[in-house]
Design a protein around this motif. Sequence first.
Motif, PDB file in Angstrom:
ATOM      1  N   ILE A 245     -13.122   0.990  -0.210  1.00  0.00           N
ATOM      2  CA  ILE A 245     -11.920   1.502  -0.871  1.00  0.00           C
ATOM      3  C   ILE A 245     -10.698   0.667  -0.518  1.00  0.00           C
ATOM      4  N   LEU A 246     -10.753  -0.051   0.598  1.00  0.00           N
ATOM      5  CA  LEU A 246      -9.617  -0.861   1.036  1.00  0.00           C
ATOM      6  C   LEU A 246      -9.373  -2.053   0.116  1.00  0.00           C
ATOM      7  N   LYS A 247     -10.347  -2.364  -0.729  1.00  0.00           N
ATOM      8  CA  LYS A 247     -10.209  -3.482  -1.669  1.00  0.00           C
ATOM      9  C   LYS A 247      -9.889  -3.008  -3.078  1.00  0.00           C
ATOM     10  N   MET A 248      -9.815  -1.695  -3.285  1.00  0.00           N
ATOM     11  CA  MET A 248      -9.703  -1.141  -4.631  1.00  0.00           C
ATOM     12  C   MET A 248      -8.250  -0.973  -5.068  1.00  0.00           C
ATOM     13  N   ALA A 249      -7.920  -1.517  -6.229  1.00  0.00           N
ATOM     14  CA  ALA A 249      -6.596  -1.304  -6.808  1.00  0.00           C
ATOM     15  C   ALA A 249      -6.409   0.172  -7.135  1.00  0.00           C
ATOM     16  N   CYS A 250      -5.180   0.639  -7.038  1.00  0.00           N
ATOM     17  CA  CYS A 250      -4.787   2.026  -7.368  1.00  0.00           C
ATOM     18  C   CYS A 250      -5.166   3.041  -6.305  1.00  0.00           C
ATOM     19  N   ALA A 251      -5.911   2.639  -5.267  1.00  0.00           N
ATOM     20  CA  ALA A 251      -6.381   3.610  -4.276  1.00  0.00           C
ATOM     21  C   ALA A 251      -5.236   4.217  -3.477  1.00  0.00           C
ATOM     22  N   GLY A 252      -4.060   3.566  -3.454  1.00  0.00           N
ATOM     23  CA  GLY A 252      -2.932   4.084  -2.695  1.00  0.00           C
ATOM     24  C   GLY A 252      -2.143   5.163  -3.409  1.00  0.00           C
ATOM     25  N   ALA A 253      -2.484   5.478  -4.636  1.00  0.00           N
ATOM     26  CA  ALA A 253      -1.733   6.481  -5.401  1.00  0.00           C
ATOM     27  C   ALA A 253      -1.776   7.835  -4.710  1.00  0.00           C
ATOM     28  N   GLY A 254      -0.642   8.541  -4.766  1.00  0.00           N
ATOM     29  CA  GLY A 254      -0.586   9.893  -4.206  1.00  0.00           C
ATOM     30  C   GLY A 254      -0.764   9.922  -2.704  1.00  0.00           C
ATOM     31  N   GLY A 255      -0.198   8.934  -1.996  1.00  0.00           N
ATOM     32  CA  GLY A 255      -0.361   8.904  -0.544  1.00  0.00           C
ATOM     33  C   GLY A 255      -1.803   8.721  -0.128  1.00  0.00           C
TER      34      GLY A 255
ATOM     35  N   GLY B 215       0.789  -1.222   0.000  1.00  0.00           N
ATOM     36  CA  GLY B 215       0.000   0.000   0.000  1.00  0.00           C
ATOM     37  C   GLY B 215       0.820   1.271   0.000  1.00  0.00           C
ATOM     38  N   ALA B 216       0.112   2.390   0.120  1.00  0.00           N
ATOM     39  CA  ALA B 216       0.719   3.709   0.010  1.00  0.00           C
ATOM     40  C   ALA B 216       1.863   3.926   0.989  1.00  0.00           C
ATOM     41  N   THR B 217       1.665   3.547   2.235  1.00  0.00           N
ATOM     42  CA  THR B 217       2.658   3.830   3.273  1.00  0.00           C
ATOM     43  C   THR B 217       3.906   2.980   3.123  1.00  0.00           C
ATOM     44  N   TYR B 218       3.734   1.672   3.005  1.00  0.00           N
ATOM     45  CA  TYR B 218       4.886   0.768   2.951  1.00  0.00           C
ATOM     46  C   TYR B 218       5.720   0.966   1.685  1.00  0.00           C
ATOM     47  N   ILE B 219       5.075   1.241   0.569  1.00  0.00           N
ATOM     48  CA  ILE B 219       5.800   1.324  -0.697  1.00  0.00           C
ATOM     49  C   ILE B 219       6.382   2.713  -0.938  1.00  0.00           C
ATOM     50  N   PHE B 220       5.636   3.761  -0.591  1.00  0.00           N
ATOM     51  CA  PHE B 220       6.059   5.109  -0.962  1.00  0.00           C
ATOM     52  C   PHE B 220       6.401   6.011   0.221  1.00  0.00           C
TER      53      PHE B 220
ATOM     54  N   GLU C  85       4.067   0.701  10.118  1.00  0.00           N
ATOM     55  CA  GLU C  85       2.948  -0.100  10.631  1.00  0.00           C
ATOM     56  C   GLU C  85       1.879   0.782  11.274  1.00  0.00           C
ATOM     57  N   MET C  86       2.301   1.740  12.098  1.00  0.00           N
ATOM     58  CA  MET C  86       1.347   2.612  12.768  1.00  0.00           C
ATOM     59  C   MET C  86       0.587   3.477  11.758  1.00  0.00           C
ATOM     60  N   VAL C  87       1.311   4.068  10.814  1.00  0.00           N
ATOM     61  CA  VAL C  87       0.675   4.952   9.832  1.00  0.00           C
ATOM     62  C   VAL C  87      -0.289   4.173   8.956  1.00  0.00           C
ATOM     63  N   ASP C  88       0.093   2.974   8.560  1.00  0.00           N
ATOM     64  CA  ASP C  88      -0.785   2.144   7.740  1.00  0.00           C
ATOM     65  C   ASP C  88      -2.039   1.758   8.511  1.00  0.00           C
ATOM     66  N   THR C  89      -1.878   1.432   9.786  1.00  0.00           N
ATOM     67  CA  THR C  89      -3.033   1.099  10.627  1.00  0.00           C
ATOM     68  C   THR C  89      -3.968   2.295  10.773  1.00  0.00           C
ATOM     69  N   ASP C  90      -3.400   3.481  10.946  1.00  0.00           N
ATOM     70  CA  ASP C  90      -4.209   4.692  11.069  1.00  0.00           C
ATOM     71  C   ASP C  90      -5.015   4.950   9.793  1.00  0.00           C
ATOM     72  N   MET C  91      -4.373   4.764   8.645  1.00  0.00           N
ATOM     73  CA  MET C  91      -5.056   4.961   7.367  1.00  0.00           C
ATOM     74  C   MET C  91      -6.214   3.979   7.233  1.00  0.00           C
ATOM     75  N   GLN C  92      -5.955   2.729   7.591  1.00  0.00           N
ATOM     76  CA  GLN C  92      -6.995   1.710   7.494  1.00  0.00           C
ATOM     77  C   GLN C  92      -8.137   2.018   8.443  1.00  0.00           C
ATOM     78  N   SER C  93      -7.829   2.478   9.659  1.00  0.00           N
ATOM     79  CA  SER C  93      -8.850   2.827  10.633  1.00  0.00           C
ATOM     80  C   SER C  93      -9.760   3.931  10.113  1.00  0.00           C
ATOM     81  N   PHE C  94      -9.153   4.950   9.505  1.00  0.00           N
ATOM     82  CA  PHE C  94      -9.971   6.055   8.982  1.00  0.00           C
ATOM     83  C   PHE C  94     -10.903   5.575   7.877  1.00  0.00           C
ATOM     84  N   TYR C  95     -10.385   4.775   6.954  1.00  0.00           N
ATOM     85  CA  TYR C  95     -11.233   4.372   5.826  1.00  0.00           C
ATOM     86  C   TYR C  95     -12.237   3.284   6.192  1.00  0.00           C
TER      87      TYR C  95
END
Length: 367
Positions: free
Chosen positions: A234-244, A200-205, A217-227
């Motif tokens: 959106i958590l299942k959608m390809a390309c959703a991680g573009a642009g942070g 995803g956005a955090t781990y890759i970019f 790990e924390m930032v990715d968890t926070d992003m997932q919690s918000f969405y």
Amino acid sequence: MHILIAPDSFKESLSALKVAEALKEGFSKSLPDATFDLMPIGDGGEGTLASLIDGLSLEMRTQSVTGALGHSVSVTYASKGSLAVFEMADVCGLEKVQKNERQPLTLTTRGVGELLVKLAQSGMTEIMIGVGGSSTNDGGIGMAAGLGYQFIDEHGQPLEAVGANLAKICQIIPPQENPLAGVKVTIITDVQNPLCGENGATYIFGGQKGLEENQFEMVDTDMQSFYQLANPDILKMACAGAGGGMAAGLVTFAAGEIFSGIDAVLDILDFDVRVQKADLVVVGEGRMDRQSLSGKAPFGVAKRTPEQIPIIAICGSLKDDLPDFPNHHIQAVFPIISTVDSLENTFAQTKSNLIRTAQNIGNLLKL
């Protein structure tokens, strides 16, 4: 021989058009009878706007919005009739932020939302956004704030719309009126990464934007919690991680639709017709690596090129995680760097390195 030259930009060195012109100059030295079709392209990241201006006969304009650091900045967009095109990177791109200021959890994407509103107010009914090259990792909530959304914490207090506050958001209040009513928002992106997870956005970019690995790990968890709150699908959608996560934000808060950046650009530039006349296709980008295999410009072009037309790639440098070639319909890949030097000097020599490499390949083609 008719050569179609379709490179992406070489970041921090040359625009896609300048790359194409340098390659033509080099090939012309060794293949004086060759003809050329220059098709500078972008794939949703930086440089996409420039590649579309000629293809659509767009007019360049400027607008003032909030930049990544919270200050007013002048950004460029292009328009024709009721269509407008701009790049997220021009508002809050990584290259616009000094290295010592690269803090993706505190920088803002508000200006993206502000620009959308201003374009809608000026009568635009279709807006295309190139999503990539961002300095931010906020899931697009700054953009949403620019549209008029408010984000509230557990105490009923409004929160600043930055990535550091994603996990604190308990309530989302939409604007009283939709500022994008009647506007079609098209998201073009150069990556296929999902919003969260190891790809995803955090781990890759996140690392290239200034995040430390122990924060991932924390930032990715926070992003997932918000969405989970805002839009679980959106958590299942390809390309959703573009642009942070901007792509996820535009889908969720601006009813945007995601398209492959390179395919959208190639359609606009009438690639499928123009490539039929080519005896050789030349692609390229500043640095080719395994990430390039998943939708970046060179491989997007290769995917659309008829099998009987050979393709070669000319790149600034190659990472050692690439497969052996031929691969993905690209017959061979050539790096242009000729000597070990500083990064600054290497970038300065990009044009001459491109010319020399193309001339040498042309000499080889004559054998």
